[in-house]
Design an enzyme around this catalytic site. Structure first.
Site, PDB file in Angstrom:
ATOM      1  N   SER A 160       1.118  -1.288  -0.047  1.00 51.94           N
ATOM      2  CA  SER A 160       0.102   0.317  -0.127  1.00 51.94           C
ATOM      3  C   SER A 160       0.687   0.985  -0.167  1.00 51.94           C
ATOM      4  O   SER A 160       1.947   1.170   0.062  1.00 51.94           O
ATOM      5  CB  SER A 160      -1.128   0.265   1.036  1.00 51.94           C
ATOM      6  OG  SER A 160      -1.633   1.786   1.277  1.00 51.94           O
ATOM      7  N   TYR A 186       0.041   0.230  10.688  1.00 50.98           N
ATOM      8  CA  TYR A 186      -0.427  -0.344   9.461  1.00 50.98           C
ATOM      9  C   TYR A 186       0.184  -0.006   8.464  1.00 50.98           C
ATOM     10  O   TYR A 186       0.674  -0.997   7.152  1.00 50.98           O
ATOM     11  CB  TYR A 186      -1.356   0.835   9.275  1.00 50.98           C
ATOM     12  CG  TYR A 186      -1.519   0.603   7.375  1.00 50.98           C
ATOM     13  CD1 TYR A 186      -2.408  -1.203   6.876  1.00 50.98           C
ATOM     14  CD2 TYR A 186      -1.875   1.206   6.609  1.00 50.98           C
ATOM     15  CE1 TYR A 186      -3.569  -1.760   5.675  1.00 50.98           C
ATOM     16  CE2 TYR A 186      -2.408   0.844   5.550  1.00 50.98           C
ATOM     17  CZ  TYR A 186      -2.871  -0.509   4.861  1.00 50.98           C
ATOM     18  OH  TYR A 186      -3.798  -0.368   3.471  1.00 50.98           O
TER      19      TYR A 186
END
Length: 329
Positions: A160, A186
């Site tokens: 990501s 994350y």
């Protein structure tokens, strides 16, 4: 082994390309594909498009009944139980697949969680790192014999643009000594995903295994963003004033069909034959962000690119060794 340059191929596709478009003309008859998270969001679209090209799809799922319902539209698809936060279930899934004697041509490590409140698995590992990276590390290494048996396998790891939030903190992977921040955790897990693809490729290419990391884009109408305040998504320009998704592929705001495109391209495209160990987005290999531009890029610049820390071979090798110890502890 030589590594593939982290620079675009000029694939002919782009940010708005869909998975259907990039797989056109590719025949996957006789190929076996495992897609984690393949029963919702871009995982389901990835499974659907690979299935449509002739691949036999296997989907490991935490919620088996939900997965079977979602995948009823793909005849012949197998659904088996697996929870990325449950190491025993990962072993059981992999052992059952290996016992079938089948080669594994495509492994798409698609499932993930994002910006969750602090949680830990049974081993005490921080949940985002455990689910997004360690669970897929364990799955991939357990399935390694089946990947070798394919005589030309590809592993696709969903990373990501969240790599901008953090590198891998080898001194405190589990947030035991620093304050837990959902997006910091994350970012660490997504950087780990990108580094994992680098090391899978280095270790696997002599056995015909190539690996790719993928940034799919920001697709706000999937379950991945459920822990993010809609006001924050509006402030980021991802939702309009009525809370509806804004579509702007050039800013990475994509549909599910566009979001699955780079995964499918990395899994199947002949343009990538003989290549691997690279981070990809917008259906192409991403360029490296120049050192002088890293701060601006990490601060929100939407120009395609990847930070050098996310494709660093030394960090990738270190992460593999640490991960081996963690999953066998």
């Amino acid at each position: 082994m030589t590594s593939t340059a982290q620079q675009p191929l000029n694939s002919g596709f782009g940010a708005a390309s869909t998975a259907e478009e990039v797989i056109k003309g590719i025949d996957l008859t006789g190929k076996v594909a495992i897609v984690t998270g393949g029963y919702s969001g871009i995982g389901l679209e990835t499974a659907r498009v690979l299935h449509g090209a002739g691949a036999h799809i296997v989907v490991p799922a935490r919620d088996v009944e939900r997965a079977r319902t979602a995948l009823a539209v793909l005849p012949g698809t197998e659904v088996e139980h697996m929870d990325l936060l449950d190491p025993a279930s990962i072993d059981a899934f992999a052992e059952k697949f290996l016992a079938s004697g089948r080669p594994l041509h495509l492994l798409v490590n698609n499932a993930g969680i994002m910006a969750t409140p602090l949680a830990r698995d049974a081993r005490g590992y921080e949940a985002q790192f455990a689910a997004n990276h360690l669970g897929h590390f364990q799955l991939t290494t357990k399935l390694w014999p089946a990947l070798v048996a394919a005589n030309g396998a590809r592993v696709v790891v969903l990373s990501s643009r969240g790599i901008r939030f953090a590198g891998v903190d080898f001194d405190d992977l589990q947030f035991e000594h620093r304050k837990y921040e959902p997006f910091l955790a994350y970012g660490q897990s997504k950087t780990a995903n990108a580094l994992f693809a680098v090391e899978v490729d280095r270790r696997g290419q002599a056995q015909g295994i190539r690996a790719f990391a993928v940034h799919p884009g920001l697709i706000v109408d999937t379950g991945l963003v459920k822990h993010i305040d809609p006001a924050a998504l509006q402030a980021a320009g991802a939702l309009d004033s009525e809370g509806k998704p804004i579509r702007d592929p050039e800013r990475q705001l994509k549909t599910v069909q566009q979001g699955a495109a780079t995964s499918v391209w990395c899994a199947t495209s002949p343009q990538l034959d003989g290549l691997g160990g690279v981070y990809c987005e917008n259906v192409d290999i991403s360029p490296l962000v120049a050192p002088e531009n890293e701060a601006a890029w990490a601060g929100g610049d939407t120009t395609p690119g990847v930070l050098s820390r996310a494709v660093d071979p030394e960090a990738a090798a270190r992460l593999w060794e640490v991960s081996e110890r963690l999953v066998t502890a």
